[in-house]
Design an enzyme around this catalytic site. Sequence first.
Site, mmCIF file in Angstrom:
data_model
loop_
_atom_site.group_PDB
_atom_site.id
_atom_site.type_symbol
_atom_site.label_atom_id
_atom_site.label_comp_id
_atom_site.label_asym_id
_atom_site.label_seq_id
_atom_site.Cartn_x
_atom_site.Cartn_y
_atom_site.Cartn_z
ATOM 1 N N ARG A 1 -9.796 10.208 11.367
ATOM 2 C CA ARG A 1 -9.401 10.339 9.984
ATOM 3 C C ARG A 1 -10.724 10.525 8.982
ATOM 4 O O ARG A 1 -10.981 9.426 8.215
ATOM 5 C CB ARG A 1 -8.619 9.228 9.664
ATOM 6 C CG ARG A 1 -7.219 9.327 10.263
ATOM 7 C CD ARG A 1 -6.284 9.939 9.195
ATOM 8 N NE ARG A 1 -6.131 9.302 8.023
ATOM 9 C CZ ARG A 1 -5.966 10.138 6.854
ATOM 10 N NH1 ARG A 1 -6.370 11.251 6.879
ATOM 11 N NH2 ARG A 1 -5.883 9.250 5.722
ATOM 12 N N HIS B 1 -3.388 0.684 6.317
ATOM 13 C CA HIS B 1 -4.583 0.324 5.361
ATOM 14 C C HIS B 1 -5.318 -0.842 5.662
ATOM 15 O O HIS B 1 -5.568 -1.621 4.856
ATOM 16 C CB HIS B 1 -3.976 0.501 4.130
ATOM 17 C CG HIS B 1 -4.587 1.219 2.996
ATOM 18 N ND1 HIS B 1 -5.505 0.506 1.984
ATOM 19 C CD2 HIS B 1 -4.971 2.493 2.954
ATOM 20 C CE1 HIS B 1 -6.044 1.397 1.498
ATOM 21 N NE2 HIS B 1 -6.220 2.612 1.995
ATOM 22 N N TYR C 1 0.688 -1.300 -0.092
ATOM 23 C CA TYR C 1 0.020 -0.042 0.128
ATOM 24 C C TYR C 1 1.100 1.256 0.027
ATOM 25 O O TYR C 1 1.692 1.666 0.825
ATOM 26 C CB TYR C 1 -0.834 -0.036 1.405
ATOM 27 C CG TYR C 1 -1.660 1.333 1.270
ATOM 28 C CD1 TYR C 1 -2.709 1.501 0.248
ATOM 29 C CD2 TYR C 1 -1.254 2.580 1.983
ATOM 30 C CE1 TYR C 1 -3.160 2.830 0.218
ATOM 31 C CE2 TYR C 1 -1.825 3.507 1.973
ATOM 32 C CZ TYR C 1 -3.073 3.916 1.011
ATOM 33 O OH TYR C 1 -3.643 5.171 0.971
#
Length: 434
Positions: free
Chosen positions: A311, A240, A191
């Site tokens: 987030r 991720h 990622y």
Amino acid sequence: MTTAPKNDADRLLGPSGGLPQALPPWPARDGLRVTAVRAIVTAPEGTPLIVARIDTSEPGLYGLGCATFTQRYAAVAEAIDEHLAPLVIGRHPADIEDITRLIHYSSYWRGGPVLNNALSGIDQALWDIAGKRAGMPVYELLGGRSRAAVEVYSHAAGATIEETLEQAEALIDQGYRNVRLQVGGPGLGTYGAPGTPGGYPRSPHPDGWDAERYLRATPGLFAAARDRLGDGVNLMHDVHSRLTPKQAVVLARALEPYRLSFLEDVVAPEHYDRLPEVRAASPVPIAVGEQIGAVTDAARLIRHGGVDLLRLHTSAVGGLTPTRKLVALAELFGVRTAFHSPGDISPVGVAANLAVDISTPAFGYQESHTYNDATHEVFPGTPVVRDGHLYPSNAPGWGVDLDEKAAVRYPPTKFLHERWAAQVRRPDGGLEPP
């Protein structure tokens, strides 16, 4: 002679025989009305961006809102054009709370990223209109400035540790004090950094991604970073969503000596109920939220102690209206913000993030993206990072416009994310979260 409605369905249908009567039961204040609502899809960097435009009966008064769910852009655009527009046309654009609640309730099955991004486009466009009507930037409608500027972080990612650290040094030279580090390795699914094809030659899937190797290798990246970059830069890392709760704790403890500012998305959304125990065991702050598709899920994370930095992808929870409520809750619980804002958020969405960032005491960090020249052409007023900071526009509304003639030169392409996601597999061939 007037015929009385036969039943509830007849009473709710408009004169067209199908258009909902969405007007509230209170008298109109003035003649201002929404006259048109439509979705605009453009991809100046190759990534589909969705913007909702709301026009009003006042000539030249319109609003723009980010509705970008890039992986399902066609579904979001259809939802705006076919389902939401009839609920908004004819309404007074100042009734943001009532309009957005109506949209939320009207589908009966509520929430999810498609419907919430469509709702966000409408919500943000109405706030843009509100700012323009008041002659103020939106952040002034939210209470004004809590800070002079918004400090951002950017991404350094390479196929090797050396490449990653070279990119980090370049960002630091540009004025960034906050850098997220990612490094590649065996596997096309690595990622945020280039993977190495054929990393596991004797495996059923030689291009697979291996969690155990990742857990062994990642601390070496941050050991090298602290040795080379020193202590004057704040470092972050994005997992991720690819670890189990136990693996997440192992990684967090291994990274403790390198004093990360946060560790992002350590487990998949399906395991968010385990985040309080992960956070309690982690010496590194936990940042979570970009894959949350409902405001209630984000509120639970805050209330139950599962997050240090929220987030949030503001479009995915329905726009500015729910986001400002969540941020007020975060402030009360000592949670800070670190809003999601990579290249799959439109510049209009960036402006919405900035309006919240600049006005809340709960601000922590803001992710940033450097847009290409084509994006600046399509979106005049796109925010630009200066010395590691973003500054909100002082123009009324968001301060970001959309050139539709330029936008049509950059049509979207389907299945970009799907093509990559299909390749993200473990060495044994099993699918891994992309």
